[in-house]
Design an enzyme around this catalytic site. Structure first.
Site, PDB file in Angstrom:
ATOM      1  CB  THR A  56      31.663  60.960  29.429  1.00  0.00           C
ATOM      2  OG1 THR A  56      32.991  61.273  29.800  1.00  0.00           O
ATOM      3  CG2 THR A  56      31.295  59.602  29.956  1.00  0.00           C
ATOM      4  CG  ASP A  59      35.180  59.578  35.124  1.00  0.00           C
ATOM      5  OD1 ASP A  59      35.804  59.840  34.071  1.00  0.00           O
ATOM      6  OD2 ASP A  59      34.029  60.001  35.342  1.00  0.00           O
ATOM      7  CB  THR A 102      30.354  63.842  32.164  1.00  0.00           C
ATOM      8  OG1 THR A 102      31.055  64.218  30.971  1.00  0.00           O
ATOM      9  CG2 THR A 102      29.592  65.049  32.670  1.00  0.00           C
ATOM     10  NE  ARG A 162      42.786  60.149  31.697  1.00  0.00           N
ATOM     11  CZ  ARG A 162      41.499  60.438  31.584  1.00  0.00           C
ATOM     12  NH1 ARG A 162      40.779  59.854  30.656  1.00  0.00           N
ATOM     13  NH2 ARG A 162      40.928  61.311  32.384  1.00  0.00           N
TER      14      ARG A 162
END
Ligand code: GLY
Length: 331
Positions: free
Chosen positions: A192, A223, A243, A220
């Protein structure tokens, strides 16, 4: 640091020194105009972002600041540079696909007025963070998902991009041989980019963008595009980003938790450590995954902490852009 990173670091420092000079010139002008308009004292700006790619992202965010950008422009420009880097396997269209071979992207963005935008599971959009900004600015909503998000992108004049990375495709085909799906602790699994910025007015903004967990189930979402999980900004208090294994961060509202702990008086470092402790207390398998948090408060103090060692972050402060290793719960 390997040679490439050292070169990037030296280059970053050189640019940093140039930026320092430019910064002080800009500051002098700004100080005069601030005095004239009786504005409150300003900060010189700050950018912090996850992983080594954050070094490049920070440079772009800082360039935006020097061009007069506000925190929201800084965070968007910063991560756009990484989204456009098709050699990155965890952010943007060069990212690793889901288990059915689709590269799906997640991003969210928050500004200093508490406004937020998010896109999830969107395909063929080169800059998902910019699309998230458009959701925030042009719709009455916060989140758009999948085909709807893509349709909105087209309506906004964004040209779809069907780029497929040959290397990502090869890695996917290798993965298909066994089709094993397990989140990997590997510190190199830079999944991320989350970036937080303070502009010259002292206002905060943040962004988080990813191609998500490699070989994830179709549909899927982790976050990163969830306001309060991968990102949270409260302009009165501070900002946080996360992350790592998205499921663990979503379960604990990780970034919101960090900001709320700062609201209760914790400094950013202690708040990140407490959020990791919360994750530990809620997961029996914490040894098997990585999560890292970054935070900054209104005063420009920063925090960074992760479950496993290996989490790095880039901090652009006082004109210097540098990579740091975050301390971690496991050593
Ligand atoms: N943190 C990124 C993800 O879990 O998708």
């Amino acid at each position: 640091m390997d040679r490439m990173e050292r070169r990037k670091f030296l280059w970053g420092s050189l640019i940093g020194s140039g930026a320092l000079l430019a910064n002080s010139l800009v500051n002098q002008g700004w100080a005069q105009s601030a005095r004239k308009k009786k504005l409150p004292p300003f900060l010189t700006g700050l950018v912090i972002s996850t992983w080594n790619a954050g070094l490049t992202a920070n440079e772009h965010a800082w360039k935006s600041l020097l061009e007069g950008g506000k925190a929201l422009d800084m965070v968007e420009k910063g991560v756009n540079a990484i989204e456009a880097d098709f050699t990155n396997r965890y952010v943007g269209l060069g990212g690793l696909p889901d288990r059915e071979g689709h590269t799906t992207l997640d991003a969210c963005i928050m500004d200093s007025n508490g406004m937020a935008g998010s896109v999830m599971c969107v395909e063929q959009v080169k800059y998902p963070s910019s699309l998230a900004r458009l959701v925030m600015e042009k719709t009455p909503h916060v989140q758009l998902v999948g085909e709807g998000a893509q349709q909105f992108a087209v309506e906004q004049g964004i040209q779809l991009d069907n780029y497929v990375s040959d290397e990502a495709q090869k890695m996917y085909e290798e993965w298909l041989q066994k089709s094993e799906y397990k989140p990997i602790i590997n510190a190199e699994n830079h999944d991320t980019i989350g970036l937080l910025a303070i502009d010259r007015q002292g206002d905060l903004a943040g962004v988080c963008t990813t191609s998500g967990m490699a070989y994830k189930m179709r549909g899927r979402v982790g976050d990163s595009p969830i306001i309060g999980a991968g990102l949270y900004v409260d302009n009165e208090i501070g900002a946080a980003t996360a992350t790592g294994l998205g499921e663990a961060v979503v379960r604990t509202c990780g970034s919101f938790l960090v900001v709320e702990l700062m609201r209760q008086g914790m400094d950013p470092q202690r708040a990140c450590e407490s959020a990791v402790e919360r994750i530990r207390s809620k997961h029996t398998n914490v040894k098997d995954f990585q999560v890292g948090f970054l935070a900054v408060n209104k005063a420009g103090e920063i925090g960074a902490f992760s479950v496993q060692p290996g989490f790095t972050y880039a901090l652009h402060k006082n004109g210097i852009n540098q990579i740091f290793n975050a301390p971690s719960m496991f050593k």
